[in-house]
Design a protein around this motif. Sequence first.
Motif, PDB file in Angstrom:
ATOM      1  N   ARG A 158       0.855  -1.188   0.000  1.00 34.55           N
ATOM      2  CA  ARG A 158       0.000   0.000   0.000  1.00 34.55           C
ATOM      3  C   ARG A 158       0.888   1.235   0.000  1.00 34.55           C
ATOM      4  N   VAL A 159       0.358   2.314  -0.547  1.00 39.63           N
ATOM      5  CA  VAL A 159       1.094   3.581  -0.574  1.00 39.63           C
ATOM      6  C   VAL A 159       0.902   4.279   0.773  1.00 39.63           C
ATOM      7  N   THR A 160       1.991   4.751   1.343  1.00 40.43           N
ATOM      8  CA  THR A 160       1.967   5.415   2.642  1.00 40.43           C
ATOM      9  C   THR A 160       1.723   6.921   2.462  1.00 40.43           C
ATOM     10  N   PRO A 161       1.501   7.672   3.550  1.00 40.01           N
ATOM     11  CA  PRO A 161       1.318   9.127   3.422  1.00 40.01           C
ATOM     12  C   PRO A 161       2.518   9.861   2.838  1.00 40.01           C
ATOM     13  N   LEU A 162       3.675   9.203   2.768  1.00 43.08           N
ATOM     14  CA  LEU A 162       4.855   9.819   2.166  1.00 43.08           C
ATOM     15  C   LEU A 162       5.055   9.391   0.723  1.00 43.08           C
ATOM     16  N   HIS A 218       3.880  17.309  -2.152  1.00 51.23           N
ATOM     17  CA  HIS A 218       5.162  17.243  -2.859  1.00 51.23           C
ATOM     18  C   HIS A 218       5.989  16.036  -2.419  1.00 51.23           C
ATOM     19  N   LEU A 219       5.884  15.641  -1.151  1.00 49.48           N
ATOM     20  CA  LEU A 219       6.601  14.439  -0.695  1.00 49.48           C
ATOM     21  C   LEU A 219       6.052  13.193  -1.358  1.00 49.48           C
ATOM     22  N   VAL A 220       4.719  13.129  -1.461  1.00 48.43           N
ATOM     23  CA  VAL A 220       4.089  11.981  -2.134  1.00 48.43           C
ATOM     24  C   VAL A 220       4.505  11.947  -3.595  1.00 48.43           C
ATOM     25  N   ALA A 221       4.457  13.107  -4.262  1.00 47.47           N
ATOM     26  CA  ALA A 221       4.789  13.165  -5.687  1.00 47.47           C
ATOM     27  C   ALA A 221       6.239  12.766  -5.933  1.00 47.47           C
ATOM     28  N   ASN A 222       7.152  13.231  -5.086  1.00 50.18           N
ATOM     29  CA  ASN A 222       8.565  12.872  -5.259  1.00 50.18           C
ATOM     30  C   ASN A 222       8.779  11.368  -5.123  1.00 50.18           C
ATOM     31  N   PRO A 277      -5.652  13.618   0.178  1.00 51.82           N
ATOM     32  CA  PRO A 277      -5.705  13.182   1.583  1.00 51.82           C
ATOM     33  C   PRO A 277      -7.078  12.623   1.937  1.00 51.82           C
ATOM     34  N   ALA A 278      -7.111  11.681   2.874  1.00 51.07           N
ATOM     35  CA  ALA A 278      -8.364  11.048   3.311  1.00 51.07           C
ATOM     36  C   ALA A 278      -9.126  12.025   4.193  1.00 51.07           C
ATOM     37  N   CYS A 279      -9.865  12.921   3.543  1.00 54.82           N
ATOM     38  CA  CYS A 279     -10.647  13.936   4.248  1.00 54.82           C
ATOM     39  C   CYS A 279     -12.101  13.879   3.823  1.00 54.82           C
ATOM     40  N   VAL A 280     -12.572  12.695   3.422  1.00 50.23           N
ATOM     41  CA  VAL A 280     -13.967  12.489   3.044  1.00 50.23           C
ATOM     42  C   VAL A 280     -14.404  11.127   3.578  1.00 50.23           C
ATOM     43  N   GLY A 281     -15.731  10.922   3.660  1.00 53.77           N
ATOM     44  CA  GLY A 281     -16.242   9.625   4.125  1.00 53.77           C
ATOM     45  C   GLY A 281     -15.953   9.372   5.575  1.00 53.77           C
ATOM     46  N   PRO A 287      -3.927   8.250   4.088  1.00 50.73           N
ATOM     47  CA  PRO A 287      -4.158   8.727   5.462  1.00 50.73           C
ATOM     48  C   PRO A 287      -3.306   9.946   5.753  1.00 50.73           C
ATOM     49  N   THR A 288      -3.778  10.754   6.717  1.00 54.60           N
ATOM     50  CA  THR A 288      -3.078  11.976   7.115  1.00 54.60           C
ATOM     51  C   THR A 288      -2.519  11.805   8.519  1.00 54.60           C
ATOM     52  N   LEU A 289      -1.947  12.883   9.041  1.00 50.11           N
ATOM     53  CA  LEU A 289      -1.570  12.870  10.448  1.00 50.11           C
ATOM     54  C   LEU A 289      -2.817  12.633  11.296  1.00 50.11           C
ATOM     55  N   PRO A 290      -2.683  11.946  12.435  1.00 51.06           N
ATOM     56  CA  PRO A 290      -3.864  11.665  13.264  1.00 51.06           C
ATOM     57  C   PRO A 290      -4.460  12.930  13.858  1.00 51.06           C
ATOM     58  N   PRO A 291      -5.778  12.862  14.190  1.00 53.70           N
ATOM     59  CA  PRO A 291      -6.669  11.706  14.058  1.00 53.70           C
ATOM     60  C   PRO A 291      -6.989  11.408  12.608  1.00 53.70           C
ATOM     61  N   SER A 292      -7.012  10.114  12.278  1.00 56.07           N
ATOM     62  CA  SER A 292      -7.116   9.653  10.906  1.00 56.07           C
ATOM     63  C   SER A 292      -8.564   9.316  10.572  1.00 56.07           C
ATOM     64  N   VAL A 293      -9.058   9.873   9.455  1.00 54.97           N
ATOM     65  CA  VAL A 293     -10.427   9.579   9.025  1.00 54.97           C
ATOM     66  C   VAL A 293     -10.585   8.091   8.724  1.00 54.97           C
ATOM     67  N   LEU A 294      -9.595   7.486   8.070  1.00 56.22           N
ATOM     68  CA  LEU A 294      -9.694   6.068   7.728  1.00 56.22           C
ATOM     69  C   LEU A 294      -9.726   5.199   8.985  1.00 56.22           C
ATOM     70  N   GLY A 295      -8.892   5.528   9.975  1.00 50.75           N
ATOM     71  CA  GLY A 295      -8.895   4.761  11.218  1.00 50.75           C
ATOM     72  C   GLY A 295     -10.174   4.967  12.002  1.00 50.75           C
ATOM     73  N   MET A 296     -10.698   6.205  12.029  1.00 42.62           N
ATOM     74  CA  MET A 296     -11.931   6.484  12.763  1.00 42.62           C
ATOM     75  C   MET A 296     -13.125   5.800  12.114  1.00 42.62           C
ATOM     76  N   ARG A 297     -13.133   5.728  10.766  1.00 43.06           N
ATOM     77  CA  ARG A 297     -14.238   5.039  10.102  1.00 43.06           C
ATOM     78  C   ARG A 297     -14.206   3.533  10.426  1.00 43.06           C
ATOM     79  N   LEU A 298     -13.008   2.948  10.479  1.00 48.23           N
ATOM     80  CA  LEU A 298     -12.872   1.550  10.868  1.00 48.23           C
ATOM     81  C   LEU A 298     -13.457   1.333  12.261  1.00 48.23           C
ATOM     82  N   HIS A 299     -13.102   2.219  13.199  1.00 48.35           N
ATOM     83  CA  HIS A 299     -13.627   2.120  14.565  1.00 48.35           C
ATOM     84  C   HIS A 299     -15.147   2.285  14.583  1.00 48.35           C
ATOM     85  N   HIS A 300     -15.654   3.250  13.828  1.00 44.86           N
ATOM     86  CA  HIS A 300     -17.090   3.536  13.815  1.00 44.86           C
ATOM     87  C   HIS A 300     -17.893   2.339  13.303  1.00 44.86           C
TER      88      HIS A 300
END
Length: 603
Positions: free
Chosen positions: A106-110, A151-155, A219-223, A245-258
Amino acid sequence: MIGGGLAGLLCGIRLAEAGQKCAIVSSGQSALHFSSGSLDLLCHLPDGSAVEQPLAALESLAAQAPQHPYSLMGHDAVVRYAAESERLLERSGLALVGSCQQNHLRVTPLGTRRATWLSPNEVPVSALDQPLPWERVLVAGIEGFLDFQPHLVANSLAEQGIETKIAELTLPALDRLRNNPSEFRAVNIARVLDLPDNQQLLIDELNRLAQQVDAIIMPACVGMEQADALEHLRSRVRVPLLLLPTLPPSVLGMRLHHLLRRRFQALGGVITADPTQRISLQSYRFVLATAGGMLSTVLMMPLVNFIGKGDQAFGFKGGIAVLALVAVIMLAICFATTKERISDEGTTQGSMREDLRDIIRNDQWRIVGLLTILNILAVSVRGGAMMYYVTYILGNPLVFTWFLTTYCVGNLLGSAAAKPLTDWKCKVSVFWWTNALLAILSIAMFFVPIGANITMFIFIFVIGVLHQLVTPIQWVMMSDTVDYGEWKGGKRLTGISFAGTLFVLKLGLALGGALIGWMLAGAGYQSGAATQNSATIMSIIALFTLVPAACYFLSALIAARLYTLRTPFINRILKELADGVRRNEHAFTQDMKTAEDLSHENQ
């Protein structure tokens, strides 16, 4: 189950599905709120070698680490539970890709890639021996959002042979959050972008950028809580839309918990029926609280325009007044229609007025309330002033993300250190000594020269450790005041005790925000200016250092001099409550009082 994280929720769901009556005792955020939303099974062996097939590598793991939990469980149990976990997660409504038979990347935030077991289906992934399936990718950031660095992701993607472009989403709907950096976080952004009107604006913006690219990464800022909004968004964008995913709190992690929590609750589990943990049930209110926040956001500007008729200042006053009136009415309806679901026989019943009188008479509760205001005031003032401090004192707003990350890393270490320290020393001693040290460090920060960035990074890391060290202790002290109140007065007031503490906590947040505004306005702060006058610079430094120092010093002094519920005393209280000693004393006292009253009446 004690703990409502991944292990507790999966255990609760499995038991509830088997027909068992179970409860999860949990409070606050779980580790899932800070996770990427992906799950690992076995990615590396102890000797460092990479694992491609987790189940096939179990024998090698047992040979290298015979005490590893997987080794102790045995090969067959791990195989069975891994497959069962995948099915359970699917039943909980989670759309995950991957299999326990084969890891994937999987692709990381970097922008780099790492091996994992299961990933959300909106995260970019590939097979272990395959590159990512896109030749041209657009990495879309959000203007002013510092928790994602396109820019870090693109590089990183460019180093993998992918042609990349970078763009920023402006999205005027986010301007209110953008103007307050402390609120401009992935979770709050998702709450705005998940609204239907704003989602269409996002779709239009993404389609405008989807020119001559094979995919868009953002960035995971929806859903936030449901996949419906995300799936609708992805279906309307012309090219594949992928999230990181972004720096915490993470939308993807919170949706998993929810989703796991919702599955557990749908099976009839409760979070918990124990009267001493009843405060945990307050988490149910956050679903409607979130909806109310969204609704107030949507209604504010129409109310401003309707009431103000061109006068925005008057319109905002009127809009806030209308929303405040609606809030009062809804709170009254909520109070009138809420019923206790659990019969608590034998508990003394009283009126609201009597409960308030009894809780105010609890001297230790009053002290903890004051400590709560002081500690939340310290952290809210420093947090609110952080962006100003980084911009005008450190001189580089671009380091804000790293500055905040350093503080958060300190927070994590402080949380981990709380238990061993309180096992070693009385929690009250740890609390007041830590607050005293925080006061000293905060004063020392005042004398750090402007531009001494490395020194300030060290300071903010240490302060992050120490502040988060006292936070869990303070919540335990809140619980102790409930036991003390029952021990002293024979009446357990868990709900109103915590409700009152939460009230003073919110009061501290409000005072912190107001104090920042007052001091900056009084010093002549110019919004958006490249430089500030000397009075403003001194106010920013004082907000970041001296104001928290005063709060920490008062907390240390009050806890050391006035808070009496130290470990030996609270242990005695708990023992007497468990043995019924105090309950019998209170009952005897009440019986004697009743007998005296009857005697006087007969005379």
